[in-house]
Scaffold this motif. Sequence first.
Motif, mmCIF file in Angstrom:
data_model
loop_
_atom_site.group_PDB
_atom_site.id
_atom_site.type_symbol
_atom_site.label_atom_id
_atom_site.label_comp_id
_atom_site.label_asym_id
_atom_site.label_seq_id
_atom_site.Cartn_x
_atom_site.Cartn_y
_atom_site.Cartn_z
ATOM 1 N N SER A 65 0.817 -1.214 0.000
ATOM 2 C CA SER A 65 0.000 0.000 0.000
ATOM 3 C C SER A 65 0.855 1.271 0.000
ATOM 4 O O SER A 65 0.349 2.360 -0.210
ATOM 5 C CB SER A 65 -0.931 0.003 1.205
ATOM 6 N N GLN A 66 2.108 1.088 0.287
ATOM 7 C CA GLN A 66 2.992 2.274 0.302
ATOM 8 C C GLN A 66 3.115 2.816 -1.135
ATOM 9 O O GLN A 66 3.688 2.188 -2.009
ATOM 10 C CB GLN A 66 4.390 1.876 0.808
ATOM 11 N N SER A 67 2.550 3.950 -1.316
ATOM 12 C CA SER A 67 2.666 4.548 -2.658
ATOM 13 C C SER A 67 3.767 5.604 -2.658
ATOM 14 O O SER A 67 4.234 6.035 -1.608
ATOM 15 C CB SER A 67 1.326 5.172 -3.062
ATOM 16 N N ASN A 68 4.114 6.015 -3.841
ATOM 17 C CA ASN A 68 5.171 7.031 -4.016
ATOM 18 C C ASN A 68 6.471 6.638 -3.321
ATOM 19 O O ASN A 68 7.154 7.459 -2.736
ATOM 20 C CB ASN A 68 4.725 8.399 -3.516
ATOM 21 N N ILE A 69 6.725 5.375 -3.336
ATOM 22 C CA ILE A 69 7.995 4.908 -2.761
ATOM 23 C C ILE A 69 8.970 4.754 -3.929
ATOM 24 O O ILE A 69 8.663 4.050 -4.904
ATOM 25 C CB ILE A 69 7.795 3.573 -2.042
ATOM 26 N N PRO A 70 10.056 5.435 -3.827
ATOM 27 C CA PRO A 70 10.949 5.392 -4.986
ATOM 28 C C PRO A 70 11.584 4.025 -5.211
ATOM 29 O O PRO A 70 11.938 3.688 -6.321
ATOM 30 C CB PRO A 70 12.006 6.451 -4.679
ATOM 31 N N THR A 89 2.461 1.542 -8.825
ATOM 32 C CA THR A 89 3.922 1.429 -8.814
ATOM 33 C C THR A 89 4.572 2.364 -9.829
ATOM 34 O O THR A 89 5.670 2.118 -10.310
ATOM 35 C CB THR A 89 4.332 -0.003 -9.127
ATOM 36 N N ASP A 90 3.850 3.390 -10.134
ATOM 37 C CA ASP A 90 4.378 4.344 -11.109
ATOM 38 C C ASP A 90 5.748 4.866 -10.686
ATOM 39 O O ASP A 90 5.926 5.319 -9.553
ATOM 40 C CB ASP A 90 3.394 5.497 -11.253
ATOM 41 N N LYS A 91 6.658 4.781 -11.604
ATOM 42 C CA LYS A 91 8.029 5.286 -11.411
ATOM 43 C C LYS A 91 8.797 4.581 -10.288
ATOM 44 O O LYS A 91 9.885 4.989 -9.931
ATOM 45 C CB LYS A 91 8.055 6.795 -11.147
ATOM 46 N N SER A 92 8.194 3.575 -9.662
ATOM 47 C CA SER A 92 8.929 2.917 -8.585
ATOM 48 C C SER A 92 9.965 1.971 -9.191
ATOM 49 O O SER A 92 9.824 1.515 -10.322
ATOM 50 C CB SER A 92 7.973 2.131 -7.703
ATOM 51 N N LYS A 93 10.973 1.747 -8.397
ATOM 52 C CA LYS A 93 12.041 0.875 -8.851
ATOM 53 C C LYS A 93 12.131 -0.302 -7.898
ATOM 54 O O LYS A 93 11.868 -0.169 -6.706
ATOM 55 C CB LYS A 93 13.351 1.652 -8.890
ATOM 56 N N ILE A 94 12.468 -1.455 -8.427
ATOM 57 C CA ILE A 94 12.539 -2.667 -7.600
ATOM 58 C C ILE A 94 13.925 -3.267 -7.753
ATOM 59 O O ILE A 94 14.458 -3.339 -8.872
ATOM 60 C CB ILE A 94 11.466 -3.686 -8.050
ATOM 61 N N SER A 113 4.736 0.535 -17.517
ATOM 62 C CA SER A 113 4.588 1.067 -16.156
ATOM 63 C C SER A 113 5.764 1.914 -15.696
ATOM 64 O O SER A 113 5.738 2.452 -14.601
ATOM 65 C CB SER A 113 4.462 -0.107 -15.190
ATOM 66 N N ASN A 114 6.766 1.989 -16.537
ATOM 67 C CA ASN A 114 8.019 2.659 -16.124
ATOM 68 C C ASN A 114 8.683 1.929 -14.961
ATOM 69 O O ASN A 114 9.546 2.472 -14.295
ATOM 70 C CB ASN A 114 7.789 4.119 -15.710
ATOM 71 N N ARG A 115 8.212 0.731 -14.688
ATOM 72 C CA ARG A 115 8.825 -0.013 -13.589
ATOM 73 C C ARG A 115 10.219 -0.442 -14.033
ATOM 74 O O ARG A 115 10.399 -1.008 -15.111
ATOM 75 C CB ARG A 115 7.963 -1.232 -13.273
ATOM 76 N N GLU A 116 11.146 -0.185 -13.144
ATOM 77 C CA GLU A 116 12.541 -0.508 -13.474
ATOM 78 C C GLU A 116 13.003 -1.562 -12.479
ATOM 79 O O GLU A 116 12.973 -1.317 -11.275
ATOM 80 C CB GLU A 116 13.389 0.761 -13.352
ATOM 81 N N ILE A 117 13.352 -2.717 -12.978
ATOM 82 C CA ILE A 117 13.726 -3.813 -12.067
ATOM 83 C C ILE A 117 15.212 -4.099 -12.259
ATOM 84 O O ILE A 117 15.695 -4.269 -13.383
ATOM 85 C CB ILE A 117 12.930 -5.095 -12.373
ATOM 86 N N LEU A 118 15.868 -4.143 -11.101
ATOM 87 C CA LEU A 118 17.310 -4.413 -11.121
ATOM 88 C C LEU A 118 17.531 -5.756 -10.445
ATOM 89 O O LEU A 118 17.204 -5.921 -9.262
ATOM 90 C CB LEU A 118 18.035 -3.289 -10.381
ATOM 91 N N PHE A 119 18.026 -6.722 -11.237
ATOM 92 C CA PHE A 119 18.266 -8.050 -10.679
ATOM 93 C C PHE A 119 19.745 -8.155 -10.331
ATOM 94 O O PHE A 119 20.593 -8.155 -11.232
ATOM 95 C CB PHE A 119 17.930 -9.129 -11.708
ATOM 96 N N PHE A 120 20.003 -8.243 -9.027
ATOM 97 C CA PHE A 120 21.407 -8.450 -8.616
ATOM 98 C C PHE A 120 21.705 -9.935 -8.666
ATOM 99 O O PHE A 120 20.866 -10.760 -8.282
ATOM 100 C CB PHE A 120 21.638 -7.904 -7.215
ATOM 101 N N THR A 121 22.882 -10.284 -9.119
ATOM 102 C CA THR A 121 23.231 -11.709 -9.180
ATOM 103 C C THR A 121 24.099 -12.111 -7.998
ATOM 104 O O THR A 121 24.378 -13.296 -7.823
ATOM 105 C CB THR A 121 23.989 -12.013 -10.478
ATOM 106 N N VAL A 122 24.525 -11.112 -7.228
ATOM 107 C CA VAL A 122 25.334 -11.435 -6.031
ATOM 108 C C VAL A 122 24.671 -10.771 -4.822
ATOM 109 O O VAL A 122 24.062 -9.705 -4.954
ATOM 110 C CB VAL A 122 26.793 -10.925 -6.166
#
Lengths: 302, 854
Positions: free
Chosen positions: B377-382, B412-417, B493-502
């Motif tokens: 529910s947390q919106s506007n979370i970068p 999740t607009d503009k949020s990054k994961i 969605s402009n969702r940007e997902i960063l997958f760390f491998t380590v």
Amino acid sequence: MTELGMATIADLNPFEFLDLASNSIKNDMRMQGSFQLLLKRPSKLPEYSRQYTQGDPIQLIDWKAYARNDQLIIQQKRNESGARVVIAIEATETMNWAPEIKKQIVQPPKKMEIACRIAMHLAFLHTRMGDYVQLLFVLEDAKVCELRMKNGADVKDLFNKLLNLNFNIEKVVAPSFVELSSQVDIAYWIGDLLNGELYKEHFQRAKYQCMFHTLSSLEMSTDWMESDQCFFDESNGANEKIGKDLMENKRLLAKVHNWSNQLKQECLNSQWEYLMVHDHLLLGVYFQFIGILSRERKSRWK
Amino acid sequence: MEMMNLFLNAGSSAIGLFLLAIISGVIWWFVRTKKERLWLPILRIFEKENKKLPKLEMKKPPILSFLFFALLMLCLFLFTLQPSLKEFVKLDPSLTRTHLFVDLSPSVSEATTMKEYVNHVKELWQKQSQRGKVTLSTSRSKDIFYANNIQELDKWLETLQFHKTGMRLSSMIGQQLELLNDVNLLVVFSDQDAHSWNGFNWSYLRDKMDVKYFPVNFSPKAKTNAYISQTRYLSTSDSKTMDWDITIQRDGSNTFRSGKLIAEFQSKILFESSWEIAPDRKDTTVHAAWNQNLVSKEAYIANEPLNWKIVSEESDANEIDNVFYTSLLGVKQNIVLINDINGEHFLEDASQDINSILQVLGFHVERYDHVNSIALSQSNIPLKILLGGGSKDFNDFCPESFFLNEDTAKLTDKSKIWLIPQNSEASYQQLCLCASRLIHRKNQAWSKPSYCEDSVDKNNFANVLRSIGASQVGGKIGYGTDALAWIMKDKLSNREILFFTVPLSARNGFGYSQLPILLKEVLKWQGVWQHNASVENWVRINDHGIIDQLDLTLLQKSNVPQSESEMKVAELSALPPGIGLELKNAEAFTPSREDKDNPLPVLRIILYIVFFLVMIELILLLIAQNRKSKAFTGLFFALFLFVNFDLYGIQLAGFKLQNPSLKYDKLKEEVESRTSITFQKDLINNYSLDGQLLRQPWMWLDSLQPIVDEQGDLHKKIFYWLKKGGFLVLQGNFSRMDLDRLTKNHFTNSSYKSEWKSLPPDSELMRSFYLLDFLPECQEASWQYLYFDKRIAVVVIPFDFLKLISDHTVKPSCLANFSNEMAIRTFVNILMVATTTDYKKDQIHLPEILKRLR
């Protein structure tokens, strides 16, 4: 041999004697010597006799003739000797010219070969007549090689040698210092006259002169040329022409024709007999010319 | 590009030409050799027929062509104006093209109100428009405005406003003049502000137009200006308050200033305080602080500026710079971190390092064990960080609710994961499934993808990520297994997902020093962490002329450049002439001049050249026609060579002819035949010490009068002439007293001491050319000489020697026995001494001399 199998001057053999059946020979008084009679021969024809004129020695009157025909005839005696004959061949580079021909044409003999054949023939004729024959090869730098032809055997030897060496005269003769006698009776010049007027330098004083202007049949024809071929001559500065240019309007042929006519005129003006000789020239024409020469000479000396 | 920059000069042209020649030579050679070349000796007959070269003939110079050229020049002069030179000519006033530039920079507002300003512009426009076309422009944009009538102008003037950005006249006017074709008069409405005028080389424009300055100083408001010169944010990331230091500066006259400082954010006053600057101070610093709670996070994200206002109690020169924009700093952003706790101790908490670092960087981290409704529910979370791979079920950290649909896309607009392996033992298969779920669309049924079955280790996971279209972050290019992470962007969605491998843990190879820097850089790169912790001001745009290169949002929030507020004025002498006063007196201002093309100077030069050439042509023609006129040719060239003919021979100089009938033709012949000297028989009679006399090597006089001054002494000029090598012959009966008088001044001092002596028998005069036994003497009066400068300088002959050697020899009775030959020999000897002194002293000649003597 021509295509029709007629003999040309390229087939000329020095030992080929004149056709004795020809009228010119038949009508000739005799064939012994070309210049003066070697032997005395009694004759009642007025060839060597003339009418007595006042002041002639009386003892020379042919009284028998007077008795026969009631005319005072004087018989003349003459000194007799063989003629000094010089046969000069231009032994220049141009005389040895033999281009590589692409087209399927039989390679004609070199001009030098034609010249040698004519020279040998003339030499043989004159030696047979008992003349003193000198054969000269005039090199490009006006150096001269001399060969003395004493008799027919000399001519035969030389001709065989030249034949074996494919008329490469360099292997036969070596330049030597030759002092030309001012007393030349008969002078023949055989050459292409492309190297200046060498003949004038050598034989201005001869009593009888004859020019055999020798050219190659290739120089008188453009059939063997190809239009994109390039032809050059750098003797007097660079001169370069393409085949198309030479073939166009028979330019080369017209030039050669004009040039030879001009030369002929010059020769005739200075008392030279002139004959243009090339490898396609029929032997008969050559012999005819020789016959005319002989008659001409005799009539001149009468 | 480098080839394009090749500079063409004489050297490179020559080299180029040389290379070209070589190349063409090679090509020619190839073509030539390729072509079958055959020797054809018969070709030489072609040359034999060649025509001879035409004989070179000197043709008459083409005078007609020169005359035609002259005619052409005349036509050029009459019918065309080209070629021409620029020349200033008076301008036709009715065609004046005037451009009015209106400066709207902040400093101008110090000296006028907009109403006044506009009125002046209007007034000048009206006057100038009577004379011709008037165009206008402002410092706000580079557009040129042309008003057809006064109404249009009024409408345009109403829109004018001062801007907050600074302005440089050089760039702004430069751009506008490029758009204007021809301008005769440029009027710059501006104040004397140094910032605006700095770098404006208006003199350069004077070649093309008249530049005038219209001083804007209609109603100056105050002599001092207070403004905010600096703002500094002081709080650290863990502070509860927002602390600022604001420096208020006063420029202009040193008067007491006081007022209020107000900090305002979204029309909400955060801070208000009073300030004052004492007369002996230049500035004051106000500390401002307020609680962070006053500023909502939502408002912060709107990216609005924090407005600092100063309200002055005294009158202030410039009101535009009283508002200052800065960024709102110090607001902590929320970051959701989802991590299942594996142990009680914080050391066993995989997210401990990340948590600490994010807090240090100024974020507020909300941590959850599992993804739950609160977390979602947390919106506007970068940023949302998922640490996974350690739990039994991957739905714990990667629930189905992460699927994208239109609603979630909004949320999740503009949020990054960030998806990070929890630790080194994390299941990459779970991570792979989560990644698959994150990029999946909800409108399609999700099932476990088969590609995740093989995703057992880091390398496999990296390959999977690459195969589904993720881009590599970090590591060597092309070596996916070395990558730090993989990134995917969802365009919907402009969702940007960063997958760390380590796993991101300090204990996992990154270290405590590197991990914070790494995370900071990644956050900065993704735009999550935007601000420096120190000073961050809104831009100050110095030059409005560069607005094309600027973001317009920046332009609106620009602060007034400090140099505009400083009230520094440019020197009046450096500005163009002002026209404010003239405007009142004159009806309209007209520029004094205009550039016009004038062909006359060029044509004049050409005509001179043509005339000169025609003259030369004529002369050459005359010479060519008359070949005998060599003398004329010589004279013609002599005119140009300025040959001085009188240097060719020696003259008997200075002799005053008592008997003009005497001639010296014989003497001339004799001298020239015996010696190599060309002797001029003419005597120089025009006696003058300034003339050619003193240029002669010798002088022959029969009177002392020409060489003495008024006191009877030797003339100074003659003395210097002798010093330089002159030889003086005096003939006649001179008394010893007369001679002594000559020498008394110049020849008595020690350096030039000399006296008259009788000529000895071994004198050089008797052996310089001929060996003489004696010299002609009359009445036993001997020859005198003056020895000077190691030579005989003056000889006195006691009788009229010249008469003796003239053509009509008149012998004095005393010399009746003296032969003419001896006289000539004596003369030649004197001549030799005069020209060569005693050259026989030279040892080289000694043997010859001895031989002759014996």
